[in-house]
Design a protein around this motif. Structure first.
Motif, PDB file in Angstrom:
ATOM      1  N   UNK A  99       0.838  -1.195   0.000  1.00 17.48           N
ATOM      2  CA  UNK A  99       0.000   0.000   0.000  1.00 17.48           C
ATOM      3  C   UNK A  99       0.870   1.241   0.000  1.00 17.48           C
ATOM      4  N   UNK A 100       0.557   2.153  -0.916  1.00 18.79           N
ATOM      5  CA  UNK A 100       1.230   3.442  -0.975  1.00 18.79           C
ATOM      6  C   UNK A 100       0.420   4.390  -0.098  1.00 18.79           C
ATOM      7  N   UNK A 101       0.926   4.677   1.074  1.00 20.31           N
ATOM      8  CA  UNK A 101       0.173   5.480   2.031  1.00 20.31           C
ATOM      9  C   UNK A 101      -0.018   6.926   1.592  1.00 20.31           C
ATOM     10  N   UNK A 102       0.790   7.411   0.654  1.00 23.60           N
ATOM     11  CA  UNK A 102       0.633   8.779   0.165  1.00 23.60           C
ATOM     12  C   UNK A 102      -0.649   8.949  -0.646  1.00 23.60           C
ATOM     13  N   UNK A 103      -0.996   7.931  -1.428  1.00 22.18           N
ATOM     14  CA  UNK A 103      -2.198   8.020  -2.266  1.00 22.18           C
ATOM     15  C   UNK A 103      -3.307   7.086  -1.798  1.00 22.18           C
ATOM     16  N   UNK A 104      -3.014   6.198  -0.866  1.00 22.78           N
ATOM     17  CA  UNK A 104      -4.036   5.301  -0.318  1.00 22.78           C
ATOM     18  C   UNK A 104      -4.395   4.134  -1.219  1.00 22.78           C
ATOM     19  N   UNK A 105      -3.578   3.844  -2.233  1.00 20.55           N
ATOM     20  CA  UNK A 105      -3.834   2.725  -3.137  1.00 20.55           C
ATOM     21  C   UNK A 105      -2.687   1.730  -3.042  1.00 20.55           C
ATOM     22  N   UNK A 106      -2.961   0.507  -3.501  1.00 19.25           N
ATOM     23  CA  UNK A 106      -1.916  -0.497  -3.550  1.00 19.25           C
ATOM     24  C   UNK A 106      -1.127  -0.342  -4.840  1.00 19.25           C
ATOM     25  N   UNK A 107       0.160  -0.639  -4.763  1.00 14.46           N
ATOM     26  CA  UNK A 107       1.067  -0.448  -5.883  1.00 14.46           C
ATOM     27  C   UNK A 107       1.917  -1.706  -6.041  1.00 14.46           C
ATOM     28  N   UNK A 108       2.096  -2.162  -7.278  1.00 18.48           N
ATOM     29  CA  UNK A 108       3.010  -3.265  -7.549  1.00 18.48           C
ATOM     30  C   UNK A 108       4.387  -2.671  -7.754  1.00 18.48           C
ATOM     31  N   UNK A 109       5.378  -3.286  -7.129  1.00 19.48           N
ATOM     32  CA  UNK A 109       6.754  -2.796  -7.240  1.00 19.48           C
ATOM     33  C   UNK A 109       7.668  -3.953  -7.609  1.00 19.48           C
ATOM     34  N   UNK A 110       8.645  -3.660  -8.463  1.00 19.28           N
ATOM     35  CA  UNK A 110       9.628  -4.656  -8.875  1.00 19.28           C
ATOM     36  C   UNK A 110      11.012  -4.058  -8.667  1.00 19.28           C
ATOM     37  N   UNK A 111      11.870  -4.767  -8.043  1.00 22.33           N
ATOM     38  CA  UNK A 111      13.216  -4.241  -7.836  1.00 22.33           C
ATOM     39  C   UNK A 111      13.821  -4.826  -6.598  1.00 22.33           C
ATOM     40  N   UNK A 112      14.758  -4.186  -6.097  1.00 24.38           N
ATOM     41  CA  UNK A 112      15.322  -2.907  -6.469  1.00 24.38           C
ATOM     42  C   UNK A 112      16.361  -3.127  -7.557  1.00 24.38           C
ATOM     43  N   UNK A 113      16.500  -2.162  -8.448  1.00 20.53           N
ATOM     44  CA  UNK A 113      17.509  -2.209  -9.497  1.00 20.53           C
ATOM     45  C   UNK A 113      18.616  -1.232  -9.136  1.00 20.53           C
ATOM     46  N   UNK A 114      19.784  -1.456  -9.660  1.00 21.27           N
ATOM     47  CA  UNK A 114      20.937  -0.618  -9.343  1.00 21.27           C
ATOM     48  C   UNK A 114      20.751   0.773  -9.946  1.00 21.27           C
ATOM     49  N   UNK A 115      20.714   1.784  -9.101  1.00 24.15           N
ATOM     50  CA  UNK A 115      20.508   3.158  -9.547  1.00 24.15           C
ATOM     51  C   UNK A 115      21.675   3.747 -10.307  1.00 24.15           C
ATOM     52  N   UNK A 116      22.831   3.098 -10.273  1.00 21.51           N
ATOM     53  CA  UNK A 116      24.008   3.613 -10.972  1.00 21.51           C
ATOM     54  C   UNK A 116      24.106   3.095 -12.403  1.00 21.51           C
ATOM     55  N   UNK A 117      23.174   2.230 -12.818  1.00 23.79           N
ATOM     56  CA  UNK A 117      23.239   1.634 -14.149  1.00 23.79           C
ATOM     57  C   UNK A 117      22.345   2.361 -15.151  1.00 23.79           C
ATOM     58  N   UNK A 118      22.680   2.195 -16.429  1.00 26.40           N
ATOM     59  CA  UNK A 118      21.825   2.634 -17.524  1.00 26.40           C
ATOM     60  C   UNK A 118      20.845   1.507 -17.823  1.00 26.40           C
ATOM     61  N   UNK A 119      19.647   1.883 -18.299  1.00 25.80           N
ATOM     62  CA  UNK A 119      18.646   0.879 -18.649  1.00 25.80           C
ATOM     63  C   UNK A 119      18.003   1.235 -19.979  1.00 25.80           C
ATOM     64  N   UNK A 120      17.703   0.209 -20.738  1.00 20.92           N
ATOM     65  CA  UNK A 120      16.911   0.307 -21.959  1.00 20.92           C
ATOM     66  C   UNK A 120      16.165  -1.020 -22.018  1.00 20.92           C
ATOM     67  N   UNK A 121      15.252  -1.205 -21.061  1.00 24.84           N
ATOM     68  CA  UNK A 121      14.671  -2.516 -20.812  1.00 24.84           C
ATOM     69  C   UNK A 121      13.151  -2.506 -20.829  1.00 24.84           C
TER      70      UNK A 121
END
Length: 153
Positions: A83-105
Motif C-alpha cells: 500500500x502506498x500510504x501517500x495516495x491510499x492505493x496499492x502499488x506493484x513494485x519490482x526491484x530494487x535495481x541498481x541506480x548507478x546503471x543505464x537501462x533500456x529494458x
C-alpha cells in the motif's frame, strides 16, 4: 505419573518448536588474516595489505573485495504489492535495481486473461553531472511516473 507428565510436556514442546514466525538475524562469515608475526594483512593502510588479492568462493560463485562506498546497494525483492500510504492505493513494485546503471529494458506485465502490457524504462546516467535522465513508456507511448495501467478483464 510424574514421568508421563514430563514426557507429555516434552512432546508438546517438540511439536510447537518453530511453529511461530521468527525474524532471524543475517549470518556473516567473519575471518582475520594475519602473518606469522600477527600483523594484520587486511589493513588497507599497511604495505602488507592483501585484500585486493584474496577471494572467497561460495556455492560456485567467486567473490572479491570491493572498496566500500556511500552508494546505497539495491536489495532485489522481485515483484511485491504494497500500500502506498501517500495516495491510499496499492502499488506493484519490482526491484530494487541498481541506480548507478543505464537501462533500456522492457518489463512485461501479464494479466489473468492472458493479455499483457509492456512497460519500457529508458535511463541514462551522467557521472560528470551526477544526474540521470529517465523516460517511461507504456506500450510505446511515453507516460509519467509512477505509471498507471488501466486493465479491463
Amino acid at each position: 505419573m510424574k514421568r508421563s507428565l514430563i514426557l507429555i510436556i516434552l512432546a508438546v514442546l517438540l511439536c510447537a518448536g518453530c511453529a511461530k514466525e521468527v525474524d532471524w538475524y543475517p549470518v556473516t562469515v567473519s575471518f582475520y588474516i594475519v602473518d606469522s608475526e600477527g600483523n594484520d594483512l587486511l589493513d588497507p593502510a599497511s604495505e602488507s595489505f592483501i585484500g585486493d588479492d584474496i577471494s572467497l568462493s561460495y556455492k560456485g560463485n567467486e567473490y572479491v573485495y570491493s572498496i566500500p562506498t556511500k552508494t546505497y546497494l539495491p536489495v532485489f525483492y522481485g515483484l511485491i504489492i504494497e500500500k502506498d500510504n501517500l495516495v491510499g492505493k496499492y502499488c506493484a513494485r519490482f526491484g530494487e535495481l541498481d541506480g548507478a546503471d543505464n537501462y533500456d529494458d522492457d518489463f512485461i506485465i501479464r494479466f489473468p486473461d492472458g493479455t499483457s502490457r509492456t512497460l519500457h524504462y529508458d535511463r541514462r546516467v551522467n557521472c560528470l553531472t551526477v544526474s540521470a535522465r529517465q523516460k517511461w513508456f507504456l506500450d510505446g507511448v511515453r507516460v509519467d511516473y509512477p505509471v498507471i495501467i488501466t486493465y479491463q478483464p
